[in-house]
Design a protein around this motif. Structure first.
Motif, PDB file in Angstrom:
ATOM      1  N   LEU A  46       0.810  -1.219   0.000  1.00 35.67           N
ATOM      2  CA  LEU A  46       0.000   0.000   0.000  1.00 35.67           C
ATOM      3  C   LEU A  46       0.845   1.271   0.000  1.00 35.67           C
ATOM      4  N   GLY A  47       2.159   1.094   0.119  1.00 33.67           N
ATOM      5  CA  GLY A  47       3.049   2.259   0.149  1.00 33.67           C
ATOM      6  C   GLY A  47       2.914   3.083   1.412  1.00 33.67           C
ATOM      7  N   LEU A  48       2.619   2.432   2.534  1.00 34.91           N
ATOM      8  CA  LEU A  48       2.411   3.132   3.802  1.00 34.91           C
ATOM      9  C   LEU A  48       3.627   3.014   4.707  1.00 34.91           C
ATOM     10  N   ASP A  49       3.987   4.119   5.327  1.00 34.23           N
ATOM     11  CA  ASP A  49       4.944   4.095   6.424  1.00 34.23           C
ATOM     12  C   ASP A  49       4.117   3.919   7.686  1.00 34.23           C
ATOM     13  N   LEU A  50       4.510   2.973   8.511  1.00 29.24           N
ATOM     14  CA  LEU A  50       3.727   2.691   9.716  1.00 29.24           C
ATOM     15  C   LEU A  50       4.283   3.436  10.918  1.00 29.24           C
ATOM     16  N   PRO A  51       3.414   4.135  11.640  1.00 31.70           N
ATOM     17  CA  PRO A  51       3.839   4.786  12.878  1.00 31.70           C
ATOM     18  C   PRO A  51       4.041   3.737  13.966  1.00 31.70           C
ATOM     19  N   ASP A  52       4.643   4.164  15.078  1.00 29.98           N
ATOM     20  CA  ASP A  52       4.783   3.207  16.178  1.00 29.98           C
ATOM     21  C   ASP A  52       3.464   3.135  16.953  1.00 29.98           C
ATOM     22  N   GLN A  53       3.391   2.157  17.846  1.00 31.68           N
ATOM     23  CA  GLN A  53       2.151   1.938  18.603  1.00 31.68           C
ATOM     24  C   GLN A  53       1.741   3.153  19.414  1.00 31.68           C
ATOM     25  N   ALA A  54       2.703   3.862  19.985  1.00 23.51           N
ATOM     26  CA  ALA A  54       2.376   5.026  20.805  1.00 23.51           C
ATOM     27  C   ALA A  54       1.629   6.069  19.982  1.00 23.51           C
ATOM     28  N   GLU A  55       2.092   6.318  18.764  1.00 21.69           N
ATOM     29  CA  GLU A  55       1.426   7.298  17.895  1.00 21.69           C
ATOM     30  C   GLU A  55       0.020   6.840  17.527  1.00 21.69           C
ATOM     31  N   VAL A  56      -0.107   5.567  17.195  1.00 23.72           N
ATOM     32  CA  VAL A  56      -1.411   5.026  16.803  1.00 23.72           C
ATOM     33  C   VAL A  56      -2.394   5.090  17.963  1.00 23.72           C
ATOM     34  N   LEU A  57      -1.948   4.732  19.151  1.00 24.74           N
ATOM     35  CA  LEU A  57      -2.831   4.753  20.316  1.00 24.74           C
ATOM     36  C   LEU A  57      -3.221   6.183  20.688  1.00 24.74           C
ATOM     37  N   ALA A  58      -2.295   7.118  20.557  1.00 26.21           N
ATOM     38  CA  ALA A  58      -2.609   8.520  20.844  1.00 26.21           C
ATOM     39  C   ALA A  58      -3.662   9.040  19.869  1.00 26.21           C
ATOM     40  N   ARG A  59      -3.510   8.702  18.600  1.00 28.81           N
ATOM     41  CA  ARG A  59      -4.485   9.143  17.588  1.00 28.81           C
ATOM     42  C   ARG A  59      -5.845   8.472  17.825  1.00 28.81           C
ATOM     43  N   LEU A  60      -5.830   7.185  18.157  1.00 28.93           N
ATOM     44  CA  LEU A  60      -7.071   6.474  18.454  1.00 28.93           C
ATOM     45  C   LEU A  60      -7.795   7.139  19.622  1.00 28.93           C
ATOM     46  N   ARG A  61      -7.066   7.445  20.665  1.00 28.45           N
ATOM     47  CA  ARG A  61      -7.675   8.088  21.833  1.00 28.45           C
ATOM     48  C   ARG A  61      -8.245   9.452  21.457  1.00 28.45           C
ATOM     49  N   GLU A  62      -7.482  10.207  20.685  1.00 31.24           N
ATOM     50  CA  GLU A  62      -7.937  11.532  20.254  1.00 31.24           C
ATOM     51  C   GLU A  62      -9.252  11.440  19.478  1.00 31.24           C
ATOM     52  N   VAL A  63      -9.318  10.491  18.567  1.00 30.83           N
ATOM     53  CA  VAL A  63     -10.520  10.348  17.739  1.00 30.83           C
ATOM     54  C   VAL A  63     -11.676   9.768  18.540  1.00 30.83           C
ATOM     55  N   ALA A  64     -11.398   8.762  19.349  1.00 26.53           N
ATOM     56  CA  ALA A  64     -12.465   8.079  20.088  1.00 26.53           C
ATOM     57  C   ALA A  64     -13.034   8.923  21.214  1.00 26.53           C
ATOM     58  N   VAL A  65     -12.193   9.693  21.861  1.00 30.20           N
ATOM     59  CA  VAL A  65     -12.636  10.449  23.026  1.00 30.20           C
ATOM     60  C   VAL A  65     -12.737  11.945  22.712  1.00 30.20           C
ATOM     61  N   GLY A  66     -11.719  12.490  22.097  1.00 31.84           N
ATOM     62  CA  GLY A  66     -11.671  13.933  21.853  1.00 31.84           C
ATOM     63  C   GLY A  66     -12.728  14.440  20.904  1.00 31.84           C
ATOM     64  N   VAL A  67     -12.971  13.743  19.823  1.00 33.87           N
ATOM     65  CA  VAL A  67     -13.963  14.194  18.846  1.00 33.87           C
ATOM     66  C   VAL A  67     -15.348  14.253  19.479  1.00 33.87           C
ATOM     67  N   GLY A  68     -15.644  13.299  20.328  1.00 37.20           N
ATOM     68  CA  GLY A  68     -16.947  13.264  20.977  1.00 37.20           C
ATOM     69  C   GLY A  68     -17.215  14.473  21.857  1.00 37.20           C
ATOM     70  N   GLU A  69     -16.160  15.140  22.279  1.00 32.64           N
ATOM     71  CA  GLU A  69     -16.339  16.342  23.088  1.00 32.64           C
ATOM     72  C   GLU A  69     -16.864  17.501  22.242  1.00 32.64           C
ATOM     73  N   ARG A  70     -16.585  17.456  20.934  1.00 31.93           N
ATOM     74  CA  ARG A  70     -16.985  18.544  20.042  1.00 31.93           C
ATOM     75  C   ARG A  70     -18.201  18.214  19.187  1.00 31.93           C
ATOM     76  N   PHE A  71     -18.510  16.928  19.049  1.00 33.35           N
ATOM     77  CA  PHE A  71     -19.596  16.512  18.175  1.00 33.35           C
ATOM     78  C   PHE A  71     -20.504  15.514  18.888  1.00 33.35           C
ATOM     79  N   VAL A  72     -21.759  15.544  18.555  1.00 33.35           N
ATOM     80  CA  VAL A  72     -22.716  14.585  19.102  1.00 33.35           C
ATOM     81  C   VAL A  72     -23.406  13.916  17.923  1.00 33.35           C
ATOM     82  N   LEU A  73     -23.348  12.604  17.867  1.00 38.46           N
ATOM     83  CA  LEU A  73     -24.006  11.850  16.817  1.00 38.46           C
ATOM     84  C   LEU A  73     -25.425  11.550  17.283  1.00 38.46           C
ATOM     85  N   ALA A  74     -26.400  12.064  16.540  1.00 35.69           N
ATOM     86  CA  ALA A  74     -27.798  11.908  16.937  1.00 35.69           C
ATOM     87  C   ALA A  74     -28.543  11.017  15.957  1.00 35.69           C
ATOM     88  N   PHE A  75     -29.565  10.381  16.454  1.00 32.45           N
ATOM     89  CA  PHE A  75     -30.449   9.553  15.643  1.00 32.45           C
ATOM     90  C   PHE A  75     -31.745  10.334  15.480  1.00 32.45           C
TER      91      PHE A  75
END
Length: 88
Positions: A46-75
């Motif tokens: 795929l031509g991807l450079d892979l980050p280390d686990q620390a970077e991936v986990l930090a980004r996952l946390r940011e997206v999973a927790v941080g985004v929810g602070e600014r957005f609310v998904l409604a039904f």
């Protein structure tokens, strides 16, 4: 894609720590000992450079927790917000 290649066990990460990720990785590697070789081949294809686990986990946390602070998904039909999948 990088998250899936570096930490395919991401859905089981609840604390987003490297220690937790290492424990989950060990379980995955028991079932699929060639996982890292497969990952490296996929990233190269795929031509991807892979980050280390620390970077991936930090980004996952940011997206999973941080985004929810600014957005609310409604039904809309029921007019209520979905509960977050990951809570801080």
């Amino acid at each position: 894609m990088r998250l899936l290649l570096v930490a395919p066990w991401w859905r089981d990460c609840r604390t987003f720590t490297e220690e937790e990720s290492r424990e989950l990785a060990a379980e995955y590697l028991e079932d699929m000992p060639d996982l890292e070789a497969r990952r490296d081949r996929a990233a190269a294809a795929l031509g991807l450079d892979l980050p280390d686990q620390a970077e991936v986990l930090a980004r996952l946390r940011e997206v999973a927790v941080g985004v929810g602070e600014r957005f609310v998904l409604a039904f809309p039909p029921e007019d209520h917000a979905y509960a977050p999948l990951v809570k801080d």
